[in-house]
Scaffold this motif. Structure first.
Motif, mmCIF file in Angstrom:
data_model
loop_
_atom_site.group_PDB
_atom_site.id
_atom_site.type_symbol
_atom_site.label_atom_id
_atom_site.label_comp_id
_atom_site.label_asym_id
_atom_site.label_seq_id
_atom_site.Cartn_x
_atom_site.Cartn_y
_atom_site.Cartn_z
ATOM 1 N N ARG A 30 0.820 -1.217 0.000
ATOM 2 C CA ARG A 30 0.000 0.000 0.000
ATOM 3 C C ARG A 30 0.850 1.262 0.000
ATOM 4 N NH1 ARG A 30 -1.469 1.524 5.955
ATOM 5 N NH2 ARG A 30 0.086 0.302 7.027
ATOM 6 N N ARG A 31 0.158 2.347 -0.344
ATOM 7 C CA ARG A 31 0.738 3.700 -0.323
ATOM 8 C C ARG A 31 -0.245 4.582 0.439
ATOM 9 N NH1 ARG A 31 4.065 5.185 -4.880
ATOM 10 N NH2 ARG A 31 3.012 7.182 -4.855
ATOM 11 N N VAL A 32 0.259 5.422 1.330
ATOM 12 C CA VAL A 32 -0.593 6.287 2.146
ATOM 13 C C VAL A 32 0.005 7.680 2.186
ATOM 14 C CG1 VAL A 32 -1.549 6.640 4.463
ATOM 15 C CG2 VAL A 32 -1.242 4.314 3.598
ATOM 16 N N TRP A 33 -0.835 8.704 1.942
ATOM 17 C CA TRP A 33 -0.318 10.071 2.062
ATOM 18 C C TRP A 33 -0.264 10.457 3.538
ATOM 19 C CZ3 TRP A 33 -3.422 13.570 4.459
ATOM 20 C CH2 TRP A 33 -4.800 13.377 4.402
ATOM 21 N N TRP A 34 0.593 11.431 3.840
ATOM 22 C CA TRP A 34 0.861 11.858 5.212
ATOM 23 C C TRP A 34 1.156 13.345 5.118
ATOM 24 C CZ3 TRP A 34 3.537 8.567 9.286
ATOM 25 C CH2 TRP A 34 4.240 9.303 10.210
ATOM 26 N N GLU A 35 0.384 14.170 5.787
ATOM 27 C CA GLU A 35 0.536 15.620 5.714
ATOM 28 C C GLU A 35 0.954 16.157 7.083
ATOM 29 O OE1 GLU A 35 -2.321 18.298 3.393
ATOM 30 O OE2 GLU A 35 -3.018 18.402 5.473
ATOM 31 N N VAL A 36 2.134 16.745 7.154
ATOM 32 C CA VAL A 36 2.671 17.246 8.427
ATOM 33 C C VAL A 36 2.021 18.588 8.761
ATOM 34 C CG1 VAL A 36 4.744 17.935 9.686
ATOM 35 C CG2 VAL A 36 4.844 16.048 8.032
ATOM 36 N N ILE A 37 1.463 18.674 9.969
ATOM 37 C CA ILE A 37 0.771 19.876 10.432
ATOM 38 C C ILE A 37 1.641 20.691 11.390
ATOM 39 C CG2 ILE A 37 -1.209 20.715 11.763
ATOM 40 C CD1 ILE A 37 -2.682 18.195 10.876
ATOM 41 N N GLU A 38 2.395 19.988 12.216
ATOM 42 C CA GLU A 38 3.156 20.661 13.275
ATOM 43 C C GLU A 38 4.386 19.827 13.621
ATOM 44 O OE1 GLU A 38 2.257 21.013 17.974
ATOM 45 O OE2 GLU A 38 0.625 21.661 16.657
ATOM 46 N N ALA A 39 5.500 20.495 13.883
ATOM 47 C CA ALA A 39 6.725 19.813 14.309
ATOM 48 C C ALA A 39 7.460 20.714 15.292
ATOM 49 C CB ALA A 39 7.603 19.480 13.112
ATOM 50 N N ASN A 40 7.509 20.306 16.539
ATOM 51 C CA ASN A 40 8.235 21.032 17.581
ATOM 52 C C ASN A 40 9.376 20.129 18.039
ATOM 53 O OD1 ASN A 40 6.502 23.400 17.854
ATOM 54 N ND2 ASN A 40 4.973 21.921 18.536
ATOM 55 N N PRO A 41 10.603 20.410 17.597
ATOM 56 C CA PRO A 41 11.725 19.522 17.894
ATOM 57 C C PRO A 41 11.779 19.068 19.344
ATOM 58 C CG PRO A 41 12.427 21.257 16.430
ATOM 59 C CD PRO A 41 11.015 21.583 16.849
ATOM 60 N N ARG A 43 9.674 17.694 21.093
ATOM 61 C CA ARG A 43 8.447 17.804 21.898
ATOM 62 C C ARG A 43 7.217 17.199 21.251
ATOM 63 N NH1 ARG A 43 8.589 23.974 23.297
ATOM 64 N NH2 ARG A 43 7.487 23.775 21.359
ATOM 65 N N SER A 44 6.977 17.493 19.953
ATOM 66 C CA SER A 44 5.757 16.971 19.324
ATOM 67 C C SER A 44 5.873 16.921 17.810
ATOM 68 C CB SER A 44 4.543 17.811 19.723
ATOM 69 O OG SER A 44 4.662 19.128 19.222
ATOM 70 N N PHE A 45 5.085 16.028 17.237
ATOM 71 C CA PHE A 45 5.016 15.871 15.787
ATOM 72 C C PHE A 45 3.570 15.524 15.468
ATOM 73 C CE2 PHE A 45 5.588 13.605 11.745
ATOM 74 C CZ PHE A 45 6.394 14.516 11.073
ATOM 75 N N VAL A 46 2.937 16.292 14.579
ATOM 76 C CA VAL A 46 1.515 16.123 14.291
ATOM 77 C C VAL A 46 1.326 16.004 12.781
ATOM 78 C CG1 VAL A 46 -0.799 17.101 14.595
ATOM 79 C CG2 VAL A 46 0.979 17.538 16.313
ATOM 80 N N PHE A 47 0.514 15.021 12.376
ATOM 81 C CA PHE A 47 0.238 14.841 10.959
ATOM 82 C C PHE A 47 -1.184 14.329 10.752
ATOM 83 C CE2 PHE A 47 2.065 10.925 12.532
ATOM 84 C CZ PHE A 47 1.276 9.923 11.983
ATOM 85 N N ARG A 48 -1.661 14.496 9.516
ATOM 86 C CA ARG A 48 -2.967 13.968 9.115
ATOM 87 C C ARG A 48 -2.721 12.865 8.099
ATOM 88 N NH1 ARG A 48 -7.342 16.829 7.331
ATOM 89 N NH2 ARG A 48 -6.360 16.968 5.292
ATOM 90 N N TRP A 49 -3.628 11.868 8.103
ATOM 91 C CA TRP A 49 -3.568 10.817 7.100
ATOM 92 C C TRP A 49 -4.914 10.141 7.008
ATOM 93 C CZ3 TRP A 49 -0.255 5.944 8.457
ATOM 94 C CH2 TRP A 49 -0.627 5.428 9.680
ATOM 95 N N PRO A 50 -5.157 9.381 5.911
ATOM 96 C CA PRO A 50 -6.476 8.780 5.714
ATOM 97 C C PRO A 50 -6.675 7.520 6.545
ATOM 98 C CG PRO A 50 -5.067 8.234 3.872
ATOM 99 C CD PRO A 50 -4.273 9.162 4.763
ATOM 100 N N GLY A 51 -7.870 7.400 7.119
ATOM 101 C CA GLY A 51 -8.234 6.194 7.847
ATOM 102 C C GLY A 51 -8.829 5.144 6.938
ATOM 103 N N PHE A 52 -9.279 5.558 5.757
ATOM 104 C CA PHE A 52 -9.842 4.651 4.755
ATOM 105 C C PHE A 52 -9.050 4.800 3.467
ATOM 106 C CE2 PHE A 52 -14.239 5.521 6.750
ATOM 107 C CZ PHE A 52 -14.116 4.454 7.619
ATOM 108 N N ALA A 53 -9.043 3.756 2.663
ATOM 109 C CA ALA A 53 -8.341 3.801 1.383
ATOM 110 C C ALA A 53 -8.913 4.870 0.456
ATOM 111 C CB ALA A 53 -8.392 2.437 0.705
ATOM 112 N N ASP A 54 -10.231 5.159 0.579
ATOM 113 C CA ASP A 54 -10.864 6.144 -0.306
ATOM 114 C C ASP A 54 -10.781 7.570 0.237
ATOM 115 O OD1 ASP A 54 -12.664 6.184 1.782
ATOM 116 O OD2 ASP A 54 -14.395 5.634 0.567
ATOM 117 N N ASN A 55 -10.014 7.788 1.313
ATOM 118 C CA ASN A 55 -9.866 9.097 1.958
ATOM 119 C C ASN A 55 -11.167 9.597 2.565
ATOM 120 O OD1 ASN A 55 -7.129 9.266 1.345
ATOM 121 N ND2 ASN A 55 -7.536 10.217 -0.618
ATOM 122 N N GLY A 56 -12.129 8.702 2.794
ATOM 123 C CA GLY A 56 -13.411 9.090 3.374
ATOM 124 C C GLY A 56 -13.306 9.492 4.835
#
Length: 156
Positions: free
Chosen positions: A66-77, A79-92
């Protein structure tokens, strides 16, 4: 409003989240790098990454199946790393994953939160359960990588 409608309304207001914590022997800087550096991430999670992991970027994590997109929202060295990604294959269903890192003795405490999973949507309960299973396995692989320099990923 009938009981069934009330139940659906309640589920919409109270989505499910995946929340996990792990204690790691690695310092916060190394734990952060394992998430935020594409070369480090590819040593324990996907097989390969297309793109960077800078804030605002969208990359593709690739496994053999599989291939999954991953979009970085926040990165605090460290301390924290935040990203969005799809829970379903159809991005629903798209969830937000927040990784928080704190100093704990000579190592780190990692807290992971993934969600929300609106369980009144078709398939969302299955996605929530799959997320629990997936993150349990991923955090075991992260710990093996950081604490023992071992790659636990399955190889065909």
């Amino acid at each position: 409003m009938g009981d069934e409608e009330a139940g659906l309304a309640l589920d919409s207001r109270h989505p499910r989240w995946v929340r996990m914590q792990r204690r790691l022997n690695a310092p916060p800087e190394r734990v952060f790098r394992a998430w935020a550096d594409p070369e480090e991430l590819a040593r324990w999670f996907p097989e390969r990454i297309e793109g960077g992991l800078a804030v605002g970027s969208r990359s593709v994590l690739m496994w053999s199946e599989r291939r999954v997109w991953w979009e970085v929202i926040e990165a605090n060295p460290s301390r924290s790393f935040v990203f969005r990604w799809p829970g379903f294959a159809d991005n629903g269903l798209v969830t937000t994953v927040r990784v928080t890192i704190e100093v704990a003795g000579y190592g780190s405490r990692l807290a992971l939160e993934d969600g929300p999973f609106p369980i009144d949507q078709p398939g969302a309960v299955d996605a929530w359960a799959k997320s629990i299973e997936g993150w349990s396995e991923a955090l075991a692989m992260l710990r093996a990588h950081l604490d023992y320099s071992v790659d636990l990923r399955w190889r065909p």
